[in-house]
Design a protein around this motif. Structure first.
Motif, PDB file in Angstrom:
ATOM      1  N   GLN A 181     -20.983 -50.767  -5.722  1.00  0.00           N
ATOM      2  CA  GLN A 181     -19.874 -51.716  -5.615  1.00  0.00           C
ATOM      3  C   GLN A 181     -19.901 -52.450  -4.278  1.00  0.00           C
ATOM      4  O   GLN A 181     -19.611 -53.649  -4.206  1.00  0.00           O
ATOM      5  CB  GLN A 181     -18.544 -50.980  -5.785  1.00  0.00           C
ATOM      6  N   SER A 186     -17.773 -55.994  -4.671  1.00  0.00           N
ATOM      7  CA  SER A 186     -16.661 -55.920  -5.616  1.00  0.00           C
ATOM      8  C   SER A 186     -15.527 -55.021  -5.136  1.00  0.00           C
ATOM      9  O   SER A 186     -14.508 -54.895  -5.813  1.00  0.00           O
ATOM     10  CB  SER A 186     -17.166 -55.426  -6.981  1.00  0.00           C
ATOM     11  N   GLY A 295      -9.590 -51.099  -2.285  1.00  0.00           N
ATOM     12  CA  GLY A 295      -9.546 -50.960  -3.731  1.00  0.00           C
ATOM     13  C   GLY A 295     -10.944 -50.869  -4.318  1.00  0.00           C
ATOM     14  O   GLY A 295     -11.859 -51.552  -3.862  1.00  0.00           O
ATOM     15  N   ILE A 297     -13.389 -49.216  -8.058  1.00  0.00           N
ATOM     16  CA  ILE A 297     -13.431 -48.575  -9.368  1.00  0.00           C
ATOM     17  C   ILE A 297     -13.861 -47.124  -9.180  1.00  0.00           C
ATOM     18  O   ILE A 297     -14.880 -46.858  -8.545  1.00  0.00           O
ATOM     19  CB  ILE A 297     -14.406 -49.304 -10.305  1.00  0.00           C
ATOM     20  N   GLU A 303     -11.610 -46.331 -13.680  1.00  0.00           N
ATOM     21  CA  GLU A 303     -10.359 -47.047 -13.449  1.00  0.00           C
ATOM     22  C   GLU A 303     -10.325 -47.639 -12.042  1.00  0.00           C
ATOM     23  O   GLU A 303     -10.848 -47.058 -11.093  1.00  0.00           O
ATOM     24  CB  GLU A 303      -9.171 -46.107 -13.633  1.00  0.00           C
ATOM     25  N   TYR A 304      -9.667 -48.801 -11.919  1.00  0.00           N
ATOM     26  CA  TYR A 304      -9.500 -49.419 -10.606  1.00  0.00           C
ATOM     27  C   TYR A 304      -8.384 -48.703  -9.851  1.00  0.00           C
ATOM     28  O   TYR A 304      -7.305 -48.447 -10.396  1.00  0.00           O
ATOM     29  CB  TYR A 304      -9.169 -50.900 -10.741  1.00  0.00           C
ATOM     30  N   GLU A 306      -6.320 -48.527  -5.908  1.00  0.00           N
ATOM     31  CA  GLU A 306      -6.093 -49.271  -4.667  1.00  0.00           C
ATOM     32  C   GLU A 306      -5.141 -48.486  -3.774  1.00  0.00           C
ATOM     33  O   GLU A 306      -4.138 -47.931  -4.251  1.00  0.00           O
ATOM     34  CB  GLU A 306      -5.512 -50.650  -4.983  1.00  0.00           C
TER      35      GLU A 306
END
Length: 325
Positions: A181, A186, A295, A297, A303-304, A306
């Motif tokens: 990520q 991302s 934040g 995944i 799941e995201y 944060e």
């Protein structure tokens, strides 16, 4: 250095007491290079302190054309420079019972709120009282090993005097997932900062960052040798001589926000590297920069998630002083 050909051969570490080496670096001086002392030339191209490079030169570990040279040797176009870097044993890093401000934790990872002044992982001059020492005590053997014994669990980092959210991986599976990520840019990273001067509107700095051409320990906007770097900033509050902003990172270069804000003549308040030599608030320790929101995944659930680290007390108090000025 587009025109410079750098060849690096990784050799096996030699566990002997004589002048064996673990790494050999070969640099071929550019055809249009300006003659300069070899110690200066090497300091701009190799990692390590100036004193370490001087030590290599004194021990005849640096040669040009197969002949050992001293620090005063002036490089010439086409010179083939060989540097033999001796094997260095890694120090034992000990677990330390240092309190951690944990924002989240599960079997795969944890998010910590790093305090000001704490170094993330051991390195030269900092082999104790780092975040890694504290993590080793808290997590025991449950830290990813991808980055070696000096950086267990560390998949990204923030500067010593930057506070806020930092993600730590407990196993190699989560480390690889999060690293992916980071590579794709991302992960959400939003910072809070106080900068010098008045900024009237929101904006973006899109400028490559690389090693400073003269001061090796600093980074700089470097069009020739830098890597792409993008920082978005948003004005939160204006004061007479300062501005409170939020910065959102698209990339994660070393010192990115500090370098970018300095490049547009709004260095971060308290930054003793990229800002004014004299800080207007005596006692302020380093840059007023806080990694507030992180934040990502989750590697196991998909799941995201944060998390937000509250502003440290010194930051809140500084904002109140500015509001009253």
């Amino acid at each position: 250095m587009d025109e410079q050909k750098i060849l690096t051969e990784q050799l096996h570490a030699q566990k002997t007491s004589d002048a064996e080496f673990s790494t050999q670096k070969i640099l071929i001086v550019e055809p249009d290079a300006v003659p300069e002392r070899i110690d200066k030339y090497l300091s701009e191209r190799l990692s390590g302190s100036r004193s370490f490079l001087q030590k290599l030169l004194k021990e005849n570990r640096v040669s040009a054309g197969g002949v050992p040279v001293k620090a005063s040797y002036r490089i010439c176009a086409g010179d083939v420079i060989r540097v033999d870097i001796p094997a260095q044993s890694e120090p034992d890093i000990l677990a330390e019972d240092i309190p951690l401000d944990i924002l989240y934790e599960d079997d795969d990872l944890l998010v910590v709120n790093k305090p000001k002044g704490m170094v993330v992982h051991p390195g030269a001059g900092h082999y104790s009282h780092t975040l890694v020492n504290a993590l080793m005590y808290h997590c025991r053997d449950n830290l990813s090993g991808i980055n070696g014994v000096l950086r267990p669990g560390i998949v990204h980092r923030i500067d010593q005097n930057t506070t806020g959210s930092l993600l730590v991986c407990k196993n190699d599976f989560s480390h690889n997932f999060i690293a992916g990520q980071l590579k794709e840019h991302s992960i959400t990273r939003r910072y809070r900062a106080i900068v010098h001067g008045k900024i009237s509107s929101d904006g973006t700095v899109n400028a490559p960052i690389g090693r400073h051409p003269v001061e090796r320990k600093k980074m700089a906007v470097n069009e020739k040798n830098g890597k792409p770097a993008v920082t978005h900033y948003r004005v939160l509050e204006q004061f007479e001589k300062f501005t409170y902003i939020e910065c959102v990172l698209e990339t994660g270069r070393t010192h990115q926000i500090r370098v970018h804000m300095s490049s547009i003549h709004h260095p971060i308040l308290g930054d003793d590297v990229y800002g004014p030599a004299r800080c207007p608030f005596p006692g302020l320790q380093g840059q007023t920069l806080h990694a507030q929101v992180l934040g990502f995944i989750h590697p196991r659930t998909g799941e995201y998630m944060e998390f937000s680290a509250p502003l440290p007390q010194y930051f809140e108090e500084l904002l109140e002083k500015l509001r009253q000025m």
